[in-house]
Design a protein around this motif. Sequence first.
Motif, PDB file in Angstrom:
ATOM      1  N   VAL A 229       0.841  -1.204   0.000  1.00 37.69           N
ATOM      2  CA  VAL A 229       0.000   0.000   0.000  1.00 37.69           C
ATOM      3  C   VAL A 229       0.877   1.256   0.000  1.00 37.69           C
ATOM      4  O   VAL A 229       0.612   2.217  -0.729  1.00 37.69           O
ATOM      5  CB  VAL A 229      -0.990  -0.034   1.189  1.00 37.69           C
ATOM      6  CG1 VAL A 229      -1.700   1.298   1.346  1.00 37.69           C
ATOM      7  CG2 VAL A 229      -2.017  -1.159   0.981  1.00 37.69           C
ATOM      8  N   THR A 230       1.944   1.221   0.773  1.00 34.50           N
ATOM      9  CA  THR A 230       2.873   2.366   0.794  1.00 34.50           C
ATOM     10  C   THR A 230       3.529   2.561  -0.578  1.00 34.50           C
ATOM     11  O   THR A 230       3.638   3.680  -1.083  1.00 34.50           O
ATOM     12  CB  THR A 230       3.978   2.136   1.852  1.00 34.50           C
ATOM     13  OG1 THR A 230       3.356   1.821   3.089  1.00 34.50           O
ATOM     14  CG2 THR A 230       4.850   3.366   2.007  1.00 34.50           C
ATOM     15  N   ALA A 234       3.018   5.747  -2.994  1.00 36.99           N
ATOM     16  CA  ALA A 234       4.207   6.521  -3.373  1.00 36.99           C
ATOM     17  C   ALA A 234       4.254   6.733  -4.878  1.00 36.99           C
ATOM     18  O   ALA A 234       4.585   7.825  -5.355  1.00 36.99           O
ATOM     19  CB  ALA A 234       5.464   5.807  -2.894  1.00 36.99           C
ATOM     20  N   ALA A 235       3.903   5.696  -5.632  1.00 38.73           N
ATOM     21  CA  ALA A 235       3.910   5.831  -7.099  1.00 38.73           C
ATOM     22  C   ALA A 235       2.969   6.953  -7.506  1.00 38.73           C
ATOM     23  O   ALA A 235       3.306   7.795  -8.354  1.00 38.73           O
ATOM     24  CB  ALA A 235       3.496   4.519  -7.759  1.00 38.73           C
ATOM     25  N   ARG A 236       1.792   6.986  -6.880  1.00 43.53           N
ATOM     26  CA  ARG A 236       0.844   8.030  -7.243  1.00 43.53           C
ATOM     27  C   ARG A 236       1.398   9.407  -6.910  1.00 43.53           C
ATOM     28  O   ARG A 236       1.235  10.361  -7.673  1.00 43.53           O
ATOM     29  CB  ARG A 236      -0.487   7.799  -6.542  1.00 43.53           C
ATOM     30  CG  ARG A 236      -1.588   8.457  -7.311  1.00 43.53           C
ATOM     31  CD  ARG A 236      -2.934   8.073  -6.811  1.00 43.53           C
ATOM     32  NE  ARG A 236      -3.001   8.297  -5.381  1.00 43.53           N
ATOM     33  CZ  ARG A 236      -3.948   7.764  -4.620  1.00 43.53           C
ATOM     34  NH1 ARG A 236      -4.831   6.961  -5.166  1.00 43.53           N
ATOM     35  NH2 ARG A 236      -3.978   8.017  -3.356  1.00 43.53           N
ATOM     36  N   ALA A 237       2.082   9.499  -5.781  1.00 39.83           N
ATOM     37  CA  ALA A 237       2.686  10.788  -5.392  1.00 39.83           C
ATOM     38  C   ALA A 237       3.735  11.226  -6.427  1.00 39.83           C
ATOM     39  O   ALA A 237       3.847  12.401  -6.755  1.00 39.83           O
ATOM     40  CB  ALA A 237       3.317  10.669  -4.014  1.00 39.83           C
ATOM     41  N   LEU A 238       4.470  10.255  -6.972  1.00 38.25           N
ATOM     42  CA  LEU A 238       5.485  10.597  -7.978  1.00 38.25           C
ATOM     43  C   LEU A 238       4.828  11.137  -9.251  1.00 38.25           C
ATOM     44  O   LEU A 238       5.206  12.190  -9.768  1.00 38.25           O
ATOM     45  CB  LEU A 238       6.321   9.354  -8.308  1.00 38.25           C
ATOM     46  CG  LEU A 238       7.410   9.564  -9.357  1.00 38.25           C
ATOM     47  CD1 LEU A 238       8.485  10.519  -8.842  1.00 38.25           C
ATOM     48  CD2 LEU A 238       8.046   8.248  -9.781  1.00 38.25           C
ATOM     49  N   PHE A 239       3.826  10.414  -9.746  1.00 36.88           N
ATOM     50  CA  PHE A 239       3.188  10.840 -11.005  1.00 36.88           C
ATOM     51  C   PHE A 239       2.506  12.198 -10.848  1.00 36.88           C
ATOM     52  O   PHE A 239       2.449  12.972 -11.799  1.00 36.88           O
ATOM     53  CB  PHE A 239       2.178   9.798 -11.485  1.00 36.88           C
ATOM     54  CG  PHE A 239       2.774   8.424 -11.652  1.00 36.88           C
ATOM     55  CD1 PHE A 239       4.074   8.262 -12.125  1.00 36.88           C
ATOM     56  CD2 PHE A 239       2.042   7.282 -11.346  1.00 36.88           C
ATOM     57  CE1 PHE A 239       4.632   6.994 -12.268  1.00 36.88           C
ATOM     58  CE2 PHE A 239       2.596   6.016 -11.494  1.00 36.88           C
ATOM     59  CZ  PHE A 239       3.885   5.874 -11.963  1.00 36.88           C
ATOM     60  N   SER A 240       1.983  12.457  -9.645  1.00 34.53           N
ATOM     61  CA  SER A 240       1.276  13.729  -9.473  1.00 34.53           C
ATOM     62  C   SER A 240       2.235  14.909  -9.565  1.00 34.53           C
ATOM     63  O   SER A 240       1.815  16.046  -9.711  1.00 34.53           O
ATOM     64  CB  SER A 240       0.527  13.749  -8.142  1.00 34.53           C
ATOM     65  OG  SER A 240       1.446  13.926  -7.086  1.00 34.53           O
ATOM     66  N   GLN A 241       3.552  14.630  -9.487  1.00 30.23           N
ATOM     67  CA  GLN A 241       4.548  15.696  -9.687  1.00 30.23           C
ATOM     68  C   GLN A 241       4.910  15.860 -11.157  1.00 30.23           C
ATOM     69  O   GLN A 241       5.887  16.518 -11.487  1.00 30.23           O
ATOM     70  CB  GLN A 241       5.811  15.391  -8.886  1.00 30.23           C
ATOM     71  CG  GLN A 241       5.587  15.475  -7.384  1.00 30.23           C
ATOM     72  CD  GLN A 241       6.875  15.186  -6.638  1.00 30.23           C
ATOM     73  OE1 GLN A 241       7.845  15.929  -6.739  1.00 30.23           O
ATOM     74  NE2 GLN A 241       6.894  14.083  -5.908  1.00 30.23           N
ATOM     75  N   PRO A 275       8.466  -5.031  -0.886  1.00 33.44           N
ATOM     76  CA  PRO A 275       8.132  -4.655  -2.265  1.00 33.44           C
ATOM     77  C   PRO A 275       9.083  -3.580  -2.795  1.00 33.44           C
ATOM     78  O   PRO A 275       9.554  -2.737  -2.018  1.00 33.44           O
ATOM     79  CB  PRO A 275       6.703  -4.104  -2.152  1.00 33.44           C
ATOM     80  CG  PRO A 275       6.503  -3.782  -0.717  1.00 33.44           C
ATOM     81  CD  PRO A 275       7.398  -4.705   0.064  1.00 33.44           C
ATOM     82  N   VAL A 276       9.356  -3.645  -4.085  1.00 31.90           N
ATOM     83  CA  VAL A 276      10.252  -2.642  -4.684  1.00 31.90           C
ATOM     84  C   VAL A 276       9.608  -1.997  -5.901  1.00 31.90           C
ATOM     85  O   VAL A 276       8.705  -2.559  -6.525  1.00 31.90           O
ATOM     86  CB  VAL A 276      11.613  -3.260  -5.109  1.00 31.90           C
ATOM     87  CG1 VAL A 276      12.351  -3.862  -3.920  1.00 31.90           C
ATOM     88  CG2 VAL A 276      11.445  -4.293  -6.213  1.00 31.90           C
ATOM     89  N   SER A 301      11.513  10.721   0.738  1.00 32.26           N
ATOM     90  CA  SER A 301      10.345  10.896   1.610  1.00 32.26           C
ATOM     91  C   SER A 301       9.380   9.706   1.588  1.00 32.26           C
ATOM     92  O   SER A 301       8.495   9.640   2.448  1.00 32.26           O
ATOM     93  CB  SER A 301       9.607  12.212   1.290  1.00 32.26           C
ATOM     94  OG  SER A 301       9.136  12.181  -0.018  1.00 32.26           O
ATOM     95  N   HIS A 302       9.501   8.790   0.643  1.00 30.03           N
ATOM     96  CA  HIS A 302       8.543   7.674   0.581  1.00 30.03           C
ATOM     97  C   HIS A 302       9.144   6.285   0.770  1.00 30.03           C
ATOM     98  O   HIS A 302       8.469   5.388   1.270  1.00 30.03           O
ATOM     99  CB  HIS A 302       7.790   7.681  -0.763  1.00 30.03           C
ATOM    100  CG  HIS A 302       6.840   8.818  -0.919  1.00 30.03           C
ATOM    101  ND1 HIS A 302       7.209  10.051  -1.412  1.00 30.03           N
ATOM    102  CD2 HIS A 302       5.521   8.926  -0.623  1.00 30.03           C
ATOM    103  CE1 HIS A 302       6.168  10.856  -1.440  1.00 30.03           C
ATOM    104  NE2 HIS A 302       5.127  10.206  -0.965  1.00 30.03           N
ATOM    105  N   ALA A 303      10.381   6.093   0.341  1.00 38.36           N
ATOM    106  CA  ALA A 303      10.925   4.732   0.309  1.00 38.36           C
ATOM    107  C   ALA A 303      11.606   4.386   1.630  1.00 38.36           C
ATOM    108  O   ALA A 303      12.086   5.267   2.355  1.00 38.36           O
ATOM    109  CB  ALA A 303      11.924   4.602  -0.840  1.00 38.36           C
ATOM    110  N   SER A 304      11.647   3.082   1.941  1.00 39.23           N
ATOM    111  CA  SER A 304      12.405   2.664   3.129  1.00 39.23           C
ATOM    112  C   SER A 304      13.896   2.613   2.794  1.00 39.23           C
ATOM    113  O   SER A 304      14.736   2.699   3.687  1.00 39.23           O
ATOM    114  CB  SER A 304      11.909   1.302   3.623  1.00 39.23           C
ATOM    115  OG  SER A 304      12.051   0.328   2.613  1.00 39.23           O
TER     116      SER A 304
END
Lengths: 477, 477
Positions: A229-230, A234-241, A275-276, A301-304
């Motif tokens: 889910v994270t 995060a992918a959505r946060a990237l595309f929204s930029q 997950p990667v 800010s999103h990845a471990s």
Amino acid sequence: MKNFSTATRALRRRLGTRVSVADDALFRASFDGSKLAFPPEAVVRPRARADIAAVLALANRHGVPVTVRGGGSSLTGSGSPVRGGWVLDLSRWRRIKIDADAGMCHAQAGAKIADIHAAAEAAGWFYPPDPASKKYCTIGGNIACNAGGMHGGRYGVTRDFVLALKGFLPTGEYVEWGRATKKFSAGFNLRDLWIGAEGMLGVVTEAVLKLIPLPPARWTLLTAFADEVTALGAARALFSQRVQPAICEFLDRHSVQCAEIKTGRSVFDGQSGRPVILLELAGSVHELAEQKQTVLAWARSHASAFREAASRDEAEQLWEVRRKCSGAMFALGDSKLNEDIVVPLRNYEKFARALDRLRASSRLPIPTFGHLADGNLHVNIMYHRDNHAEYLHAEKAVGELMKTVVALDGAISGEHGIGLAKTPFLRIQHSPAQIKAMRAIKTALDPRGILNPGKMFEVFKVWEHPRLKIDLPWDHK
Amino acid sequence: MKNFSTATRALRRRLGTRVSVADDALFRASFDGSKLAFPPEAVVRPRARADIAAVLALANRHGVPVTVRGGGSSLTGSGSPVRGGWVLDLSRWRRIKIDADAGMCHAQAGAKIADIHAAAEAAGWFYPPDPASKKYCTIGGNIACNAGGMHGGRYGVTRDFVLALKGFLPTGEYVEWGRATKKFSAGFNLRDLWIGAEGMLGVVTEAVLKLIPLPPARWTLLTAFADEVTALGAARALFSQRVQPAICEFLDRHSVQCAEIKTGRSVFDGQSGRPVILLELAGSVHELAEQKQTVLAWARSHASAFREAASRDEAEQLWEVRRKCSGAMFALGDSKLNEDIVVPLRNYEKFARALDRLRASSRLPIPTFGHLADGNLHVNIMYHRDNHAEYLHAEKAVGELMKTVVALDGAISGEHGIGLAKTPFLRIQHSPAQIKAMRAIKTALDPRGILNPGKMFEVFKVWEHPRLKIDLPWDHK
């Protein structure tokens, strides 16, 4: 299965050695990547356009099914001659010509995608669609199922690169749809109607493909996340930029585990079993320098954890993981249902939760990976075919998966098509009116119903048909 | 023209004030940008989907022609109700919603292209198709004729940005083709069959459009050339270097002269009366810095002069010239045939020579400008409608032009479509088998032939129909 021996004798008289009825030729043409096998009566390898016209004329006269074949790597059974008849093998029609000035590729239907890539790149051009089976599959097959691949999110799919098609109507008349031009607005668009029609509305013999300039530089980043889910959020946060990676591949923790078992080492040191997302940016050196900063800030800010490839070699190692995971899944079961569903961006997290519920209810491993920039995820339902309980669970899980993706405003197929395997689900995706319109078009163009019959609309009971026990090169086992 | 008064009474009973039979409403709906006028019996402005279903059900019952209308700016007559009947006016269906995360636009059919541009740009996204009539034309109309514009070479045309369509089959059933996803490979592709079908195969009510990131920077260069053949050869040399300008507009010397007469000043000081190419690069600041060097080196070796815009204001002045030239042509004749033909890159110079021959044989001014990156040139045959000799020459010149472009492997229309005006030439572009297949599809989907009848396939004698003497906003006079 109906017998067409009179027609086949007429075919052999007409085309001589271009027609084969040898057992091994018939066997090899009897199945595709679905491993659903149905023997044809003859395999035709046409040498000239007139041969194809002759095949179709005879087929219409005698009502013989004709299934066109390229690399035979379809995963849905769209290439299996389910009604017998004749297989029209275009795999030797593989001429490729690059128009380096115009940025176009003229390819015969049997040209392999990897060969088109190589020819384009040698001339400084790029043909983005890249199915995993690119070394085996042909442009004709890619057009038939509107194939995609890893570059779909930024660059588009096969349809987006086809400028013109040449070939035959089911009735045997030669036609050309479009020209080698980037604009064409004269008459109904049968070019695009042929794309994705799975060889049911015409025989493609040649395509003109649009190319784009080959990006001079690439940059690869591996990112790990706490959970699915994270990662998807995060992918959505990237595309929204407004960042559009050339590639954005997701591997859920189950896929990562498969790869780790297969290779004996962790995908990402210290992040084992997480997950990667594997990202590739492409563009000019300066463009990448700009975008990298945005992507690195996002990763922080999103990845471990995240790691950029310092060189092409290191990037290649990272991509190796992605390529290995699909074949590695056979450790979880001898049979795989690779379902190429699509989910819209806004429903990614909902889908991740639904997948977890499906894993719990089916008690099957369902490793999932795929193309995040276009929502086309490969959901791999793994089972052992001789284990009856698993077999029944797998059958049920596929049906539930399809209902879920349609309820989430997605698609039951993003790049494989319907063929035989997805016929039970077409009516989940499409309303009766939509299917009626499609069938009306089929009847209008193919009144005798000779081209690839039994596919798409007629429900095929895939679970009642044993699949061949055979390894194919694109299984990547 | 057939009378449908019984049906029209039933329509008014059913839809009340949504149906207008007032003279001014009927007049305004009787023609499009072609100025070919045919009065309908009623204009319907539906408020809900159910209204459209009701119109189509009644139309099928009574055999009434239905012509869908958006901005009414088609130049071919595809929006003129040539068989009377009812006009379905969707111009008030203009809702636009941007999905800023996914980079998609949900637009109702009547949304204007300029409004879609503005909404996308406000969210940092870009919708490239940009017909010259963008302030007036609607996305529904753009889908109907697969409109293009100046950005086609690099970015593509309307078709390349449509992800999904919603609307009605001619028989009145609601359907959805595709989803708001970048991949969809389930069932025949009626989405794309509707695109370019000029409202003959369905009624589009809503579209999902793909957007791309808005390029942060632009750079404009004006170049002048000794003559047309030199200019067109230079364009080919530029593209062969894998440079893809966002815009690459050509104005031949005749177009330049028109603009100079209109504005009273030279387009390019010291280069008066010479053909020009106006280039725009778009991308990141760093990307442009790289490409500019390539383009300037190209200009130095091919152009007789070149000037880069030092600012956005200066660039705007250069683009002003391009916008003025079309309206300025009315100094050469009160009537213009704007033919949006397409020629493949390799035949540009041959086409320039053919155009010169056409000017000599017709003794008419034929200023030509257009989009060099996709070969879509606007050939403007200017004449005075009351001068019988010019009128006959113009009629003949159009026919010769169409034969020339098809002989050069081009298209008779790149973005306007066929409508009524190009029906005499459809059979130059398409073989009898191709037209038979298109008509079979029309009959399959629209058995009563109610949607936009009389277009595309039936030859319309455009020269026997007087055009309205009226100025329309997109004439840019």
